[in-house]
Write a protein that holds these residues in place. Structure first.
Motif, PDB file in Angstrom:
ATOM      1  N   ASN A 189       0.713  -1.101   0.098  1.00 50.91           N
ATOM      2  CA  ASN A 189      -0.082   0.020   0.246  1.00 50.91           C
ATOM      3  C   ASN A 189       0.923   1.362  -0.162  1.00 50.91           C
ATOM      4  N   GLU A 190       2.039   1.240   0.733  1.00 55.93           N
ATOM      5  CA  GLU A 190       2.588   2.401   0.919  1.00 55.93           C
ATOM      6  C   GLU A 190       3.508   2.451  -0.440  1.00 55.93           C
ATOM      7  N   GLN A 191       3.966   1.712  -1.204  1.00 57.03           N
ATOM      8  CA  GLN A 191       4.632   1.587  -2.401  1.00 57.03           C
ATOM      9  C   GLN A 191       3.629   2.260  -3.376  1.00 57.03           C
ATOM     10  N   THR A 192       2.409   1.784  -3.524  1.00 55.24           N
ATOM     11  CA  THR A 192       1.347   2.401  -4.345  1.00 55.24           C
ATOM     12  C   THR A 192       1.246   3.722  -4.257  1.00 55.24           C
ATOM     13  N   LYS A 193       0.946   4.311  -2.958  1.00 55.76           N
ATOM     14  CA  LYS A 193       1.015   5.570  -2.589  1.00 55.76           C
ATOM     15  C   LYS A 193       1.859   6.410  -3.011  1.00 55.76           C
ATOM     16  N   TYR A 194       3.212   5.907  -3.149  1.00 53.26           N
ATOM     17  CA  TYR A 194       4.623   6.514  -3.561  1.00 53.26           C
ATOM     18  C   TYR A 194       4.738   6.799  -4.940  1.00 53.26           C
ATOM     19  N   ARG A 195       4.006   5.606  -5.685  1.00 53.83           N
ATOM     20  CA  ARG A 195       4.036   5.628  -7.171  1.00 53.83           C
ATOM     21  C   ARG A 195       2.842   6.714  -7.701  1.00 53.83           C
ATOM     22  N   LEU A 196       1.867   6.783  -6.845  1.00 56.07           N
ATOM     23  CA  LEU A 196       0.748   7.753  -7.352  1.00 56.07           C
ATOM     24  C   LEU A 196       1.414   9.244  -6.994  1.00 56.07           C
ATOM     25  N   ALA A 197       2.121   9.351  -5.934  1.00 60.53           N
ATOM     26  CA  ALA A 197       2.599  10.509  -5.564  1.00 60.53           C
ATOM     27  C   ALA A 197       3.527  10.928  -6.700  1.00 60.53           C
ATOM     28  N   GLU A 198       4.546  10.016  -7.252  1.00 56.73           N
ATOM     29  CA  GLU A 198       5.330  10.132  -8.345  1.00 56.73           C
ATOM     30  C   GLU A 198       4.975  10.541  -9.646  1.00 56.73           C
ATOM     31  N   ALA A 199       3.569  10.160  -9.908  1.00 53.82           N
ATOM     32  CA  ALA A 199       2.679  10.358 -11.078  1.00 53.82           C
ATOM     33  C   ALA A 199       2.232  11.707 -10.929  1.00 53.82           C
ATOM     34  N   VAL A 200       1.611  12.115  -9.836  1.00 51.10           N
ATOM     35  CA  VAL A 200       1.137  13.617  -9.538  1.00 51.10           C
ATOM     36  C   VAL A 200       2.614  14.516  -9.647  1.00 51.10           C
ATOM     37  N   LYS A 201       3.526  14.146  -9.194  1.00 54.59           N
ATOM     38  CA  LYS A 201       4.520  14.946  -9.342  1.00 54.59           C
ATOM     39  C   LYS A 201       5.123  15.394 -10.916  1.00 54.59           C
ATOM     40  N   GLU A 202       4.849  14.245 -11.568  1.00 56.33           N
ATOM     41  CA  GLU A 202       4.955  14.294 -13.096  1.00 56.33           C
ATOM     42  C   GLU A 202       3.948  15.273 -13.578  1.00 56.33           C
ATOM     43  N   CYS A 203       2.762  15.128 -13.280  1.00 58.61           N
ATOM     44  CA  CYS A 203       1.657  15.849 -13.893  1.00 58.61           C
ATOM     45  C   CYS A 203       1.912  17.350 -13.352  1.00 58.61           C
ATOM     46  N   MET A 204       2.612  17.546 -12.202  1.00 63.66           N
ATOM     47  CA  MET A 204       2.679  19.021 -11.674  1.00 63.66           C
ATOM     48  C   MET A 204       3.744  19.648 -12.740  1.00 63.66           C
ATOM     49  N   LYS A 205       4.453  18.881 -13.549  1.00 58.85           N
ATOM     50  CA  LYS A 205       5.413  19.405 -14.344  1.00 58.85           C
ATOM     51  C   LYS A 205       4.986  20.383 -15.435  1.00 58.85           C
ATOM     52  N   HIS A 206       3.447  19.927 -15.661  1.00 62.05           N
ATOM     53  CA  HIS A 206       2.876  20.388 -16.783  1.00 62.05           C
ATOM     54  C   HIS A 206       1.643  21.117 -16.696  1.00 62.05           C
TER      55      HIS A 206
ATOM     56  N   VAL B 112      -2.450   2.804 -12.986  1.00 60.03           N
ATOM     57  CA  VAL B 112      -3.410   2.024 -12.041  1.00 60.03           C
ATOM     58  C   VAL B 112      -4.705   2.516 -12.446  1.00 60.03           C
ATOM     59  N   THR B 113      -5.619   1.700 -11.741  1.00 60.80           N
ATOM     60  CA  THR B 113      -7.120   2.084 -11.845  1.00 60.80           C
ATOM     61  C   THR B 113      -7.428   3.291 -11.098  1.00 60.80           C
ATOM     62  N   ARG B 114      -8.504   3.728 -11.445  1.00 60.06           N
ATOM     63  CA  ARG B 114      -9.335   4.873 -10.340  1.00 60.06           C
ATOM     64  C   ARG B 114      -9.434   4.190  -9.202  1.00 60.06           C
ATOM     65  N   GLN B 115     -10.139   2.839  -9.328  1.00 62.64           N
ATOM     66  CA  GLN B 115     -10.285   2.086  -7.944  1.00 62.64           C
ATOM     67  C   GLN B 115      -9.089   2.152  -6.904  1.00 62.64           C
ATOM     68  N   THR B 116      -7.953   1.658  -7.837  1.00 60.56           N
ATOM     69  CA  THR B 116      -6.623   1.654  -7.028  1.00 60.56           C
ATOM     70  C   THR B 116      -6.373   3.042  -6.334  1.00 60.56           C
ATOM     71  N   PHE B 117      -6.727   3.977  -6.992  1.00 59.59           N
ATOM     72  CA  PHE B 117      -6.508   5.596  -6.390  1.00 59.59           C
ATOM     73  C   PHE B 117      -7.385   5.612  -5.080  1.00 59.59           C
ATOM     74  N   TYR B 118      -8.710   5.269  -5.708  1.00 58.78           N
ATOM     75  CA  TYR B 118      -9.678   5.771  -4.406  1.00 58.78           C
ATOM     76  C   TYR B 118      -9.488   4.717  -3.308  1.00 58.78           C
ATOM     77  N   ARG B 119      -8.766   3.832  -3.561  1.00 56.69           N
ATOM     78  CA  ARG B 119      -8.560   2.555  -2.209  1.00 56.69           C
ATOM     79  C   ARG B 119      -7.745   3.458  -1.090  1.00 56.69           C
ATOM     80  N   HIS B 120      -6.879   4.224  -1.697  1.00 55.37           N
ATOM     81  CA  HIS B 120      -5.899   4.910  -1.030  1.00 55.37           C
ATOM     82  C   HIS B 120      -5.894   6.599  -0.506  1.00 55.37           C
ATOM     83  N   PHE B 121      -6.713   7.227  -1.620  1.00 56.50           N
ATOM     84  CA  PHE B 121      -6.914   8.673  -1.314  1.00 56.50           C
ATOM     85  C   PHE B 121      -8.338   8.843  -1.553  1.00 56.50           C
ATOM     86  N   ARG B 122      -8.846  10.004  -1.001  1.00 60.65           N
ATOM     87  CA  ARG B 122     -10.291  10.558  -1.263  1.00 60.65           C
ATOM     88  C   ARG B 122     -10.285  11.266  -2.488  1.00 60.65           C
TER      89      ARG B 122
END
Length: 189
Positions: free
Chosen positions: A7-24, A41-51
């Protein structure tokens, strides 16, 4: 790898993705769809970890603050600690610039303020064995408020000053009574 680590690894992957999006894109314009697409990942995976996107940004900001305060805590003096904190912020500048630039993320500045005041109050308690009195607490709050403002300004304006220059400005701006206490506790150069 156990479930918590995954779960922690997935959260960090999502954080890296948002950082990449923040570049643009500004933080408030990034969608969950863009984040999961970037992350694979899927939206379901995202919402399993974050609101929502803000929940992810706040979670990651908190991890970065923890690390920057760990860095700050390794300094022998307030100046050394600030230099280390600013070096860490520079390493994560894409995220900090986007997060601090977003009006939607103003609570990040407040969160940073609360953490830095608590850091200094804990430092005083550890060094003296006594909690900071009301006057020192108020001085800390004023000093930290100005420090946060200056840090945000430094990040948003492109970090033109070096980490050492910014740390010097902040140490030199310390209220006299706070400076005297930190001097007594051997926390200043």
């Amino acid at each position: 790898m156990n479930r918590a680590e995954k779960n922690e690894q997935t959260k960090y992957r999502l954080a890296e993705a948002v950082k990449e999006c923040m570049k643009h894109s500004p933080a408030e314009e990034i969608t969950v769809k863009e984040i999961v697409s970037q992350c694979g990942v899927t939206r379901q995976t995202f919402y399993r970890h974050f609101r929502d996107r803000s929940d992810l940004i706040n979670w990651y900001f908190d991890r970065l603050l923890e690390e920057s305060f760990r860095e700050m805590g390794t300094g022998d003096t307030v100046y050394d600690g600030l230099v280390r904190k600013f070096e860490y912020i520079r390493k994560e500048q894409v995220f900090f610039r986007a997060a601090f630039s977003s009006d939607e993320q103003n609570n990040l500045k407040e969160h940073d303020f609360q953490r830095i005041v608590a850091f200094y109050k804990d430092l005083i308690l550890r060094k003296t064995g006594m909690p900071a009195d009301n006057e020192i607490t108020e001085l800390l709050e004023m000093y930290c408020s100005a420090s946060i403002w200056k840090t945000v300004d430094w990040v948003i304006r492109g970090m033109e000053k070096s980490e050492r220059e910014l740390a010097s400005v902040m140490v030199n701006a310390m209220p006299a009574k706070l400076e005297a206490l930190f001097e007594k506790l051997n926390l200043l150069k």
